[in-house]
Motif scaffolding. Structure first.
Motif, PDB file in Angstrom:
ATOM      1  N   ASP A  80       0.818  -1.223   0.000  1.00  0.00           N
ATOM      2  CA  ASP A  80       0.000   0.000   0.000  1.00  0.00           C
ATOM      3  C   ASP A  80       0.854   1.277   0.000  1.00  0.00           C
ATOM      4  O   ASP A  80       0.323   2.372  -0.151  1.00  0.00           O
ATOM      5  N   LEU A  81       2.148   1.128   0.166  1.00  0.00           N
ATOM      6  CA  LEU A  81       3.012   2.308   0.343  1.00  0.00           C
ATOM      7  C   LEU A  81       3.270   3.093  -0.946  1.00  0.00           C
ATOM      8  O   LEU A  81       3.327   4.332  -0.899  1.00  0.00           O
ATOM      9  N   PRO A  82       3.395   2.452  -2.118  1.00  0.00           N
ATOM     10  CA  PRO A  82       3.635   3.252  -3.347  1.00  0.00           C
ATOM     11  C   PRO A  82       2.541   4.299  -3.605  1.00  0.00           C
ATOM     12  O   PRO A  82       2.824   5.364  -4.153  1.00  0.00           O
ATOM     13  N   ALA A  83       1.326   4.030  -3.171  1.00  0.00           N
ATOM     14  CA  ALA A  83       0.229   4.999  -3.401  1.00  0.00           C
ATOM     15  C   ALA A  83       0.521   6.318  -2.698  1.00  0.00           C
ATOM     16  O   ALA A  83       0.131   7.402  -3.157  1.00  0.00           O
ATOM     17  N   LEU A  84       1.249   6.250  -1.595  1.00  0.00           N
ATOM     18  CA  LEU A  84       1.574   7.486  -0.858  1.00  0.00           C
ATOM     19  C   LEU A  84       2.489   8.374  -1.704  1.00  0.00           C
ATOM     20  O   LEU A  84       2.358   9.598  -1.719  1.00  0.00           O
ATOM     21  N   VAL A  85       3.401   7.742  -2.432  1.00  0.00           N
ATOM     22  CA  VAL A  85       4.302   8.514  -3.306  1.00  0.00           C
ATOM     23  C   VAL A  85       3.504   9.117  -4.459  1.00  0.00           C
ATOM     24  O   VAL A  85       3.629  10.307  -4.782  1.00  0.00           O
ATOM     25  N   GLU A  86       2.614   8.302  -5.043  1.00  0.00           N
ATOM     26  CA  GLU A  86       1.827   8.769  -6.203  1.00  0.00           C
ATOM     27  C   GLU A  86       0.905   9.935  -5.817  1.00  0.00           C
ATOM     28  O   GLU A  86       0.905  10.980  -6.458  1.00  0.00           O
TER      29      GLU A  86
END
Ligand SMILES: O=C(O)c1ccccc1NCC(=O)[C@H](O)[C@H](O)COP(=O)(O)O
Length: 214
Positions: free
Chosen positions: A116-122
């Motif tokens: 779920d962490l890549p969504a924070l970057v996006e």
């Protein structure tokens, strides 16, 4: 006293909640526009409440996949400082709403695992703030406000390009540990300061802010 910690208390529904939040020293007050929530406010009630908010308390409207028309009604009627988008709004939709309404946007991102962490970057590329919240369990009625925490070790030491707020299952008893473990400088709570679903408790609010800033 750790005065650089900023606290959001979400799901206010009564004037006494505003007094409790402001006198405790919280920075943000959250108003929920989601009919299934025990904290839901209609636009007229939210307007009346927001007009009573003490100066300096940032007012945040929380919506879930709201339409343009719904958002227009809220933004026109309620004096706001930020929009919190807590649904499945895409980064493109978030950017569109930020441009359209000219308000700071905080996007909630549900976290349950590393995946779920890549969504924070996006999302971090198109928002003013991120709300790093516990991902709701499958079948949950609410996309947030469930009083459930995620494994804070998942985000320990991580940073994103915009200010972020830790949320999910925080309480006066665990908020200090959560801040220490994650490095969060902002925290958000709803269930953990209630005496019953949707009923904020002034003593718990004060205790939460005191512990967060300890
Ligand atoms: O609080 C609600 O009822 C709610 C309903 C629908 C979408 C989001 C909702 N709350 C979002 C928040 O910002 C909460 O403060 C956050 O999820 C933390 O909630 P809690 O775990 O209860 O402290």
């Amino acid at each position: 006293m750790n005065n650089d910690i900023r606290v959001k208390i979400c799901g206010l529904t009564r004037p006494q909640d505003l007094i409790a939040v402001a006198s405790a020293g919280a920075a943000y007050a959250g108003f929920v526009f989601f009919a299934k929530s025990p904290r839901h406010l209609d636009v007229e009630a939210a307007r009346a409440l927001a007009l009573e908010a003490p100066v300096g308390l940032a007012k945040v409207a929380l919506t879930v996949n709201a339409s343009d028309a719904e958002l227009e009604r809220i933004v026109e009627a309620v004096p706001l400082d930020m929009l919190q988008l807590h649904g499945s709004e895409s980064p493109e939709r978030v950017a569109e709403l930020r441009d359209r309404f000219g308000l700071p946007i905080m996007k909630a991102v549900g976290v349950a695992s590393e995946a779920d962490l890549p969504a924070l970057v996006e999302y971090g590329r198109v928002v003013d703030q991120l709300l790093v919240d516990a991902k709701p369990p499958k079948g949950a009625e609410l996309p947030g406000g469930n009083g459930l925490a995620f494994d804070w070790r998942l985000i320990a030491g991580r940073r994103w390009p915009v200010p972020w707020m830790l949320a999910g299952g925080l309480t006066p008893q665990n908020v200090r540990e959560a801040i220490h473990l994650t490095g969060a400088r902002q925290v958000d709570v709803s269930s953990g300061v209630e005496s019953a679903p949707g009923v904020k408790d002034a003593a718990r609010i004060a205790a939460f802010v005191e512990e967060a800033m300890a």
